[in-house]
Structures are given as C-alpha cells and as structure tokens.
Design a protein around this motif. Sequence first.
Motif, PDB file in Angstrom:
ATOM      1  N   GLU A  63       0.845  -1.190   0.000  1.00  0.00           N
ATOM      2  CA  GLU A  63       0.000   0.000   0.000  1.00  0.00           C
ATOM      3  C   GLU A  63       0.885   1.247   0.000  1.00  0.00           C
ATOM      4  O   GLU A  63       2.005   1.238   0.521  1.00  0.00           O
ATOM      5  CB  GLU A  63      -0.917   0.028   1.224  1.00  0.00           C
ATOM      6  N   GLY A  64       0.417   2.295  -0.588  1.00  0.00           N
ATOM      7  CA  GLY A  64       1.174   3.539  -0.625  1.00  0.00           C
ATOM      8  C   GLY A  64       2.375   3.470  -1.543  1.00  0.00           C
ATOM      9  O   GLY A  64       2.657   2.445  -2.166  1.00  0.00           O
ATOM     10  N   GLU A  65       3.089   4.586  -1.612  1.00  0.00           N
ATOM     11  CA  GLU A  65       4.307   4.662  -2.433  1.00  0.00           C
ATOM     12  C   GLU A  65       5.508   4.752  -1.494  1.00  0.00           C
ATOM     13  O   GLU A  65       5.939   5.844  -1.117  1.00  0.00           O
ATOM     14  CB  GLU A  65       4.239   5.881  -3.370  1.00  0.00           C
ATOM     15  N   ASN A  66       6.008   3.607  -1.073  1.00  0.00           N
ATOM     16  CA  ASN A  66       7.089   3.552  -0.092  1.00  0.00           C
ATOM     17  C   ASN A  66       8.409   3.075  -0.673  1.00  0.00           C
ATOM     18  O   ASN A  66       9.415   3.035   0.035  1.00  0.00           O
ATOM     19  CB  ASN A  66       6.687   2.641   1.066  1.00  0.00           C
ATOM     20  N   SER A  67       8.430   2.712  -1.939  1.00  0.00           N
ATOM     21  CA  SER A  67       9.660   2.230  -2.556  1.00  0.00           C
ATOM     22  C   SER A  67      10.709   3.340  -2.630  1.00  0.00           C
ATOM     23  O   SER A  67      11.881   3.114  -2.329  1.00  0.00           O
ATOM     24  CB  SER A  67       9.373   1.684  -3.963  1.00  0.00           C
ATOM     25  N   GLY A  68      10.261   4.550  -3.027  1.00  0.00           N
ATOM     26  CA  GLY A  68      11.186   5.678  -3.111  1.00  0.00           C
ATOM     27  C   GLY A  68      11.789   6.057  -1.762  1.00  0.00           C
ATOM     28  O   GLY A  68      13.015   6.178  -1.631  1.00  0.00           O
ATOM     29  N   PRO A  69      10.951   6.259  -0.716  1.00  0.00           N
ATOM     30  CA  PRO A  69      11.504   6.553   0.613  1.00  0.00           C
ATOM     31  C   PRO A  69      12.439   5.466   1.125  1.00  0.00           C
ATOM     32  O   PRO A  69      13.445   5.770   1.777  1.00  0.00           O
ATOM     33  CB  PRO A  69      10.251   6.673   1.486  1.00  0.00           C
ATOM     34  N   MET A  70      12.134   4.200   0.820  1.00  0.00           N
ATOM     35  CA  MET A  70      13.027   3.131   1.257  1.00  0.00           C
ATOM     36  C   MET A  70      14.369   3.224   0.538  1.00  0.00           C
ATOM     37  O   MET A  70      15.425   3.005   1.149  1.00  0.00           O
ATOM     38  CB  MET A  70      12.395   1.761   1.008  1.00  0.00           C
ATOM     39  N   THR A  71      14.342   3.544  -0.757  1.00  0.00           N
ATOM     40  CA  THR A  71      15.590   3.693  -1.511  1.00  0.00           C
ATOM     41  C   THR A  71      16.459   4.784  -0.889  1.00  0.00           C
ATOM     42  O   THR A  71      17.679   4.608  -0.720  1.00  0.00           O
ATOM     43  CB  THR A  71      15.285   4.023  -2.981  1.00  0.00           C
ATOM     44  N   LYS A  72      15.862   5.916  -0.544  1.00  0.00           N
ATOM     45  CA  LYS A  72      16.614   7.020   0.077  1.00  0.00           C
ATOM     46  C   LYS A  72      17.160   6.602   1.441  1.00  0.00           C
ATOM     47  O   LYS A  72      18.278   6.971   1.820  1.00  0.00           O
ATOM     48  CB  LYS A  72      15.711   8.239   0.218  1.00  0.00           C
ATOM     49  N   PHE A  73      16.373   5.830   2.180  1.00  0.00           N
ATOM     50  CA  PHE A  73      16.809   5.357   3.500  1.00  0.00           C
ATOM     51  C   PHE A  73      18.032   4.463   3.365  1.00  0.00           C
ATOM     52  O   PHE A  73      19.006   4.595   4.119  1.00  0.00           O
ATOM     53  CB  PHE A  73      15.655   4.605   4.169  1.00  0.00           C
ATOM     54  N   ILE A  74      18.009   3.555   2.400  1.00  0.00           N
ATOM     55  CA  ILE A  74      19.137   2.652   2.172  1.00  0.00           C
ATOM     56  C   ILE A  74      20.368   3.414   1.704  1.00  0.00           C
ATOM     57  O   ILE A  74      21.477   3.224   2.218  1.00  0.00           O
ATOM     58  CB  ILE A  74      18.744   1.563   1.147  1.00  0.00           C
ATOM     59  N   GLN A  75      20.161   4.292   0.719  1.00  0.00           N
ATOM     60  CA  GLN A  75      21.295   5.038   0.168  1.00  0.00           C
ATOM     61  C   GLN A  75      21.854   6.050   1.167  1.00  0.00           C
ATOM     62  O   GLN A  75      23.017   6.455   1.064  1.00  0.00           O
ATOM     63  CB  GLN A  75      20.871   5.747  -1.122  1.00  0.00           C
ATOM     64  N   GLY A  76      21.049   6.442   2.147  1.00  0.00           N
ATOM     65  CA  GLY A  76      21.511   7.391   3.162  1.00  0.00           C
ATOM     66  C   GLY A  76      22.301   6.751   4.285  1.00  0.00           C
ATOM     67  O   GLY A  76      22.801   7.471   5.173  1.00  0.00           O
TER      68      GLY A  76
END
Length: 235
Positions: A131-144
């Motif tokens: 649900e929702g669009e969480n792929s982008g935030p997860m990518t930033k979390f990993i790359q950060g």
Amino acid sequence: MRPGVAGTLRALLFIFASTCAWYSGYLLAELIPDVPLSSAIYTIQSIGERPILKAPAPKRQKCDHWSPCPPNTYAYRLLSGGGRNKYAKICFEDELLIREKTGNVGSGINIAIVNYVTGKVIATRYFAMNEGENSGPMTKFIQGAPEKSLLFMVTHNDGSSRLKEDAKKAIEALGSKEIRNMRFRSSWVFLAAKGFKLPAGLQREKINHSDNAKNRYLGWPAEIQIEGCILKESS
C-alpha cells in the motif's frame, strides 16, 4: 537334677541372655550415627542404586545461537515474518533491534542500520510494499546509510508488490542475489555491508516463496532465518 534347681538355672540363664541382649543393643546404638529413621531407611534403600548424573543447563548464547561467536565478533540473527501474526525480528549482539514489542516492525520490508565500528544502531524503519508509495523513501533510506554500516533487511507479509526498480538496484548494489526473485508474500532476509566487504563464506541471504501447496500458514509461507558472526574492525 531336682525340679527346684532346674528352675533356678533357667531363670539365671534368662536373666543372663536378657542382659547380653540389652548390652549388645546399647553398643549398637552408640556406634550408629544419630540420624532420623526416615534417612536411615532411605540410605538402606539407596544401596545398589546407580547415581543419577545431571548435566548443567546449556548456557544461552547471544541472539539464541547454538554455539557462541568467537571473540572480537558481532552476533546476528535475522528472522522473517511467518503468517499474519508472527512478526519479523532482527537481533544484533543479543539486542532485538526490530520486534513487535518495540512497535518498529510491520508489513513490508523491515530495515535496521548499525554502525560497523561501534556496533550501535543508527536507525530502524519498515516500508509497506502492499500500500502507498514507499519504494522511493526506502531507496533514500538505504542510500543514506553512512559508510561502514551494516544493513539488515527482513520481510513480513508482502515485500514485493510495489517494489520499484530504483529500490531493486539499490539493494542489488549491496550484494543481493534474490531481490529480483521476490514474489507476493515471499519470506526474505538479507545482510549487507556499506563501505567494506563481508567475508565470502558468511551467510547473507535467504528466500522462501509462497506456495499454496506447501505453505505452513493459510496463504503464507513459513518464516526463514539466517544467523552468524561478523568479525569486528581491527583496532
């Protein structure tokens, strides 16, 4: 022998025998230790019995490993979710970084980032992929994640439905071989390092797909886990 004399001799013999019996009992009482009757009976009954040897209880190891990690290493254990109500867990150095009681675990991909040098947790989050669009935030979390970080990832429920290409590439860059094989409700666990290399023989990833013919839970695959020991940075 006259009857009177015979009677006297019998009486004397009886008195002598009684005296000897009393004295023998007195000596025996003096020689036997003063213990309760029940203990004496138990001691007599125990003669000939084999002694029962009780092994000491096994010592609990960090993160419930079967055997201890060597000195100068970190212990870890990753456990995916299983079924609707069995939530994922991430254990590092005997501390549950992600678990239900702390409220930081949920449906999707659960991630913990740890400082490899200090062994201290940096951040924990979960990203719902159904649900929702969480792929982008997860990518930033990993790359950060900062350099020299350990990243632990585990799924609960569905971790693939809305997983976008950028997230797959970010996880592949960390060494995942299974991220593109994830399907609906696949159980998946993954250990990664950023800014340094992990030993080649270390178990880092595992996956189990949903299969209605083999699922342990109704419509859900069984939970899976990996565990091991990570060598600390040499000082």
